[in-house]
Design an enzyme around this catalytic site. Structure first.
Site, PDB file in Angstrom:
ATOM      1  N   THR A 127      -7.395   6.896  11.277  1.00  0.00           N
ATOM      2  CA  THR A 127      -7.635   7.750  10.128  1.00  0.00           C
ATOM      3  C   THR A 127      -8.306   9.155  10.867  1.00  0.00           C
ATOM      4  O   THR A 127      -8.757   9.065  11.994  1.00  0.00           O
ATOM      5  CB  THR A 127      -8.739   7.113   9.270  1.00  0.00           C
ATOM      6  OG1 THR A 127      -9.141   8.325   8.532  1.00  0.00           O
ATOM      7  CG2 THR A 127      -9.781   6.484  10.022  1.00  0.00           C
TER       8      THR A 127
ATOM      9  N   GLY B 102       0.709  -1.233   0.040  1.00  0.00           N
ATOM     10  CA  GLY B 102       0.098   0.047  -0.075  1.00  0.00           C
ATOM     11  C   GLY B 102       0.750   1.220   0.041  1.00  0.00           C
ATOM     12  O   GLY B 102       2.000   1.221  -0.081  1.00  0.00           O
ATOM     13  N   GLN B 103       0.207   2.446  -0.061  1.00  0.00           N
ATOM     14  CA  GLN B 103       0.856   3.812  -0.013  1.00  0.00           C
ATOM     15  C   GLN B 103       1.898   3.829   0.920  1.00  0.00           C
ATOM     16  O   GLN B 103       3.020   4.361   0.969  1.00  0.00           O
ATOM     17  CB  GLN B 103      -0.048   4.917   0.120  1.00  0.00           C
ATOM     18  CG  GLN B 103      -1.071   5.222  -1.005  1.00  0.00           C
ATOM     19  CD  GLN B 103      -1.560   6.507  -0.927  1.00  0.00           C
ATOM     20  OE1 GLN B 103      -1.059   7.340  -1.383  1.00  0.00           O
ATOM     21  NE2 GLN B 103      -2.920   6.375  -0.344  1.00  0.00           N
TER      22      GLN B 103
ATOM     23  N   TYR C 147      -8.738  -1.763   4.860  1.00  0.00           N
ATOM     24  CA  TYR C 147      -9.896  -1.667   3.717  1.00  0.00           C
ATOM     25  C   TYR C 147     -10.037  -0.119   3.779  1.00  0.00           C
ATOM     26  O   TYR C 147     -10.455   0.664   4.609  1.00  0.00           O
ATOM     27  CB  TYR C 147     -11.379  -2.241   4.270  1.00  0.00           C
ATOM     28  CG  TYR C 147     -12.333  -2.239   3.362  1.00  0.00           C
ATOM     29  CD1 TYR C 147     -12.531  -3.171   2.598  1.00  0.00           C
ATOM     30  CD2 TYR C 147     -12.901  -0.971   3.125  1.00  0.00           C
ATOM     31  CE1 TYR C 147     -13.817  -3.039   1.896  1.00  0.00           C
ATOM     32  CE2 TYR C 147     -13.891  -0.654   2.292  1.00  0.00           C
ATOM     33  CZ  TYR C 147     -14.309  -1.862   1.521  1.00  0.00           C
ATOM     34  OH  TYR C 147     -15.439  -1.652   0.631  1.00  0.00           O
ATOM     35  N   THR C 148      -9.657   0.552   2.663  1.00  0.00           N
ATOM     36  CA  THR C 148      -9.494   1.918   2.694  1.00  0.00           C
ATOM     37  C   THR C 148     -10.520   2.562   1.414  1.00  0.00           C
ATOM     38  O   THR C 148     -10.406   3.764   1.344  1.00  0.00           O
ATOM     39  CB  THR C 148      -8.272   2.347   2.354  1.00  0.00           C
ATOM     40  OG1 THR C 148      -7.583   1.632   0.819  1.00  0.00           O
ATOM     41  CG2 THR C 148      -7.048   2.000   3.214  1.00  0.00           C
TER      42      THR C 148
ATOM     43  N   TYR D  43     -16.482   3.272   6.966  1.00  0.00           N
ATOM     44  CA  TYR D  43     -15.284   3.287   7.103  1.00  0.00           C
ATOM     45  C   TYR D  43     -14.475   3.859   8.429  1.00  0.00           C
ATOM     46  O   TYR D  43     -13.702   3.229   9.138  1.00  0.00           O
ATOM     47  CB  TYR D  43     -14.442   3.898   5.916  1.00  0.00           C
ATOM     48  CG  TYR D  43     -12.896   4.181   6.026  1.00  0.00           C
ATOM     49  CD1 TYR D  43     -12.035   3.320   5.887  1.00  0.00           C
ATOM     50  CD2 TYR D  43     -12.377   5.506   6.246  1.00  0.00           C
ATOM     51  CE1 TYR D  43     -10.551   3.445   5.706  1.00  0.00           C
ATOM     52  CE2 TYR D  43     -10.870   5.819   6.244  1.00  0.00           C
ATOM     53  CZ  TYR D  43     -10.146   4.803   6.268  1.00  0.00           C
ATOM     54  OH  TYR D  43      -8.842   5.070   6.239  1.00  0.00           O
TER      55      TYR D  43
HETATM   56  N1  LIG Z   1      -5.522   6.598   1.878  1.00  0.00           N
HETATM   57  C1  LIG Z   1      -5.737   7.734   2.921  1.00  0.00           C
HETATM   58  O1  LIG Z   1      -6.018   8.667   2.621  1.00  0.00           O
HETATM   59  C2  LIG Z   1      -5.839   7.463   4.198  1.00  0.00           C
HETATM   60  C3  LIG Z   1      -6.179   8.534   5.134  1.00  0.00           C
HETATM   61  C4  LIG Z   1      -6.222   8.411   6.555  1.00  0.00           C
HETATM   62  C5  LIG Z   1      -5.922   7.074   6.910  1.00  0.00           C
HETATM   63  N2  LIG Z   1      -5.306   5.934   5.967  1.00  0.00           N
HETATM   64  C6  LIG Z   1      -4.820   4.845   6.857  1.00  0.00           C
HETATM   65  O2  LIG Z   1      -3.484   4.610   6.536  1.00  0.00           O
HETATM   66  C7  LIG Z   1      -3.360   3.280   6.613  1.00  0.00           C
HETATM   67  C8  LIG Z   1      -2.541   3.041   5.000  1.00  0.00           C
HETATM   68  O3  LIG Z   1      -3.460   3.517   4.129  1.00  0.00           O
HETATM   69  P1  LIG Z   1      -2.695   3.217   2.577  1.00  0.00           P
HETATM   70  O4  LIG Z   1      -3.454   4.587   2.027  1.00  0.00           O
HETATM   71  O5  LIG Z   1      -1.362   3.153   2.599  1.00  0.00           O
HETATM   72  O6  LIG Z   1      -3.808   2.367   2.194  1.00  0.00           O
HETATM   73  P2  LIG Z   1      -3.767   1.190   0.575  1.00  0.00           P
HETATM   74  O7  LIG Z   1      -2.836   2.161  -0.402  1.00  0.00           O
HETATM   75  O8  LIG Z   1      -5.060   1.175   0.244  1.00  0.00           O
HETATM   76  O9  LIG Z   1      -3.045   0.152   1.169  1.00  0.00           O
HETATM   77  C9  LIG Z   1      -4.057  -1.110   1.809  1.00  0.00           C
HETATM   78  C10 LIG Z   1      -2.989  -2.162   2.045  1.00  0.00           C
HETATM   79  O10 LIG Z   1      -3.973  -2.962   2.760  1.00  0.00           O
HETATM   80  C11 LIG Z   1      -3.778  -4.322   2.223  1.00  0.00           C
HETATM   81  N3  LIG Z   1      -4.921  -5.025   2.419  1.00  0.00           N
HETATM   82  C12 LIG Z   1      -6.401  -4.420   1.929  1.00  0.00           C
HETATM   83  N4  LIG Z   1      -7.245  -5.453   2.431  1.00  0.00           N
HETATM   84  C13 LIG Z   1      -6.519  -6.328   2.962  1.00  0.00           C
HETATM   85  C14 LIG Z   1      -6.858  -7.823   3.297  1.00  0.00           C
HETATM   86  N5  LIG Z   1      -8.242  -8.167   3.489  1.00  0.00           N
HETATM   87  N6  LIG Z   1      -5.911  -8.600   3.955  1.00  0.00           N
HETATM   88  C15 LIG Z   1      -4.522  -8.148   3.889  1.00  0.00           C
HETATM   89  N7  LIG Z   1      -4.333  -7.140   3.398  1.00  0.00           N
HETATM   90  C16 LIG Z   1      -5.190  -5.999   2.966  1.00  0.00           C
HETATM   91  C17 LIG Z   1      -3.706  -3.840   0.442  1.00  0.00           C
HETATM   92  O11 LIG Z   1      -3.021  -5.304   0.156  1.00  0.00           O
HETATM   93  P3  LIG Z   1      -3.431  -5.469  -1.505  1.00  0.00           P
HETATM   94  O12 LIG Z   1      -2.102  -4.613  -2.118  1.00  0.00           O
HETATM   95  O13 LIG Z   1      -3.144  -7.015  -1.731  1.00  0.00           O
HETATM   96  O14 LIG Z   1      -4.750  -4.819  -1.708  1.00  0.00           O
HETATM   97  C18 LIG Z   1      -2.436  -2.919   0.739  1.00  0.00           C
HETATM   98  O15 LIG Z   1      -1.319  -3.527   0.908  1.00  0.00           O
HETATM   99  C19 LIG Z   1      -4.688   2.480   6.464  1.00  0.00           C
HETATM  100  O16 LIG Z   1      -4.666   2.086   7.933  1.00  0.00           O
HETATM  101  C20 LIG Z   1      -5.672   3.581   6.212  1.00  0.00           C
HETATM  102  O17 LIG Z   1      -6.695   3.351   7.013  1.00  0.00           O
HETATM  103  C21 LIG Z   1      -5.308   6.315   5.094  1.00  0.00           C
END
Ligand SMILES: NC(=O)c1ccc[n+]([C@@H]2O[C@H](COP(=O)([O-])OP(=O)(O)OC[C@H]3O[C@@H](n4cnc5c(N)ncnc54)[C@H](OP(=O)(O)O)[C@@H]3O)[C@@H](O)[C@H]2O)c1
Length: 304
Positions: free
Chosen positions: A110, A15-16, A70-71, A134
């Site tokens: 988040t 992920g990111q 789950y994002t 979410y």
């Molecule tokens: N994106 C935002 O703007 C944002 C804002 C606030 C907080 N956050 C938090 O920051 C954290 C990182 O977010 P991110 O943006 O890096 O998310 P992301 O890019 O969507 O990556 C999510 C990761 O979770 C994995 N994943 C999803 N479903 C899964 C499952 N069922 N089993 C195992 N792995 C699973 C994905 O694997 P795959 O590659 O296999 O799908 C991916 O590696 C999260 O906790 C999110 O809630 C994000």
């Protein structure tokens, strides 16, 4: 602990945030055990024993970092039980796994735990009130961690953009390639956060833990410094991309109210978080979102 003896079990490494953590930890010389969805699908874990069994082939880690989640904010409204399994129930099992092995857990959460009705930056002790599925599942995940594991850091972040994965910056660049006009919401304010800056915050925490110095476990906010609307952010993105020659023409951006762009999940109108606690405890000031944006473009090729 010396660097080589630090083993970090990292979930969500594709992920990111996870990909930046993986890169940074490896640069520093830590051993990173990346657990993919294939090894541990958080949507199908039904007990802590299942986690123990799946991770049996790995050496016990010094620390666990959970960047998996789950994002899909809007999709979560129609898939509440899947979002709950990944963001809440399985996080609880993961925290129990950590508690059994006396392993600290750094878990990402988040700004969407808040309802956005505040007018000043939210602190870690402010009341939460998520607006959608979410945010609700992430809040339940936080509580599941807190209830079983004292040695936890919950790092709340917001509006993440990184080089891997999908995000608002990449969407802006993609849409700009074939549109002359874009309409962007101008009445939601937040703190865009570069994924690399979150990874650096996590590194500070890991280093402190590894040093054996005292550490105040608990909730911390980690967001890019500065407040901005999506409209202002989109302007900054296109200005920077244009100045760097990433696009031949800049589309016109038209500000619209959220009411003109209905989405399945409601978003907080004001999700500005204070990072004072993080700065005080770990001596880490998150760079501004503008610096983060520059770092993002430094790491990208024009053909994104
Ligand atoms: N994106 C935002 O703007 C944002 C804002 C606030 C907080 N956050 C938090 O920051 C954290 C990182 O977010 P991110 O943006 O890096 O998310 P992301 O890019 O969507 O990556 C999510 C990761 O979770 C994995 N994943 C999803 N479903 C899964 C499952 N069922 N089993 C195992 N792995 C699973 C994905 O694997 P795959 O590659 O296999 O799908 C991916 O590696 C999260 O906790 C999110 O809630 C994000």
């Amino acid at each position: 602990m010396n660097k080589k003896s630090i083993r970090i079990l990292l979930l969500g490494a594709s992920g990111q945030v996870g990909s930046e953590c993986k890169k940074l930890f490896q640069q520093v010389g830590y051993t990173v055990l990346c657990i993919t969805r294939k090894e541990l699908d958080l949507s199908s874990i039904s007990s802590v024993d299942e986690i123990v069994e799946r991770l049996l082939c790995f050496q016990t880690p010094s620390l666990v970092v959970n960047a998996a989640a789950y994002t899909a904010v809007d999709k979560a409204e129609s898939e509440p039980s899947l979002a709950d399994k990944v963001n809440h129930t399985s996080v609880g099992f993961l925290a129990q796994y950590c508690a059994k092995g006396a392993i600290p857990l750094i878990h990402i959460s988040t700004d969407y735990v808040f309802d956005g009705t505040a007018t000043t930056a939210y602190t870690e002790s402010d009341d939460v009130s998520p607006l959608g599925v979410y945010g609700e599942t992430k809040w339940l995940g936080e509580q599941a961690v807190k209830s079983v594991l004292a040695q936890h850091i919950i790092l709340r972040t917001s509006w993440v953009f990184g080089i891997s994965g999908n995000n608002f910056v990449k969407t802006m660049l993609r849409l700009s390639a074939d549109r002359e006009q874009l309409t962007i919401v101008s009445d939601q304010y937040g703190c865009p956060t570069y994924a690399g800056d979150i990874a650096r915050a996590i590194l500070c925490i890991v280093k402190r833990y590894a040093s054996g110095q005292s550490l105040n476990w608990g909730v911390y906010h980690c967001v890019g410094e500065g407040k901005v609307s999506w409209y202002e952010f989109s302007q900054a993105i296109l200005n920077e991309a244009y100045a760097r020659g990433f696009m031949p023409n800049k589309p016109q951006i038209i500000p619209i109210p959220s009411s003109a762009y209905p989405t399945p999940a409601a978003r907080p109108a004001y999700s500005v978080l204070s990072t004072d606690k993080l700065a005080r405890e770990f001596n880490y000031s998150v760079p501004s979102w503008r610096q983060g944006l520059s770092a993002f473009f430094d790491g990208c090729s024009p053909a994104l």
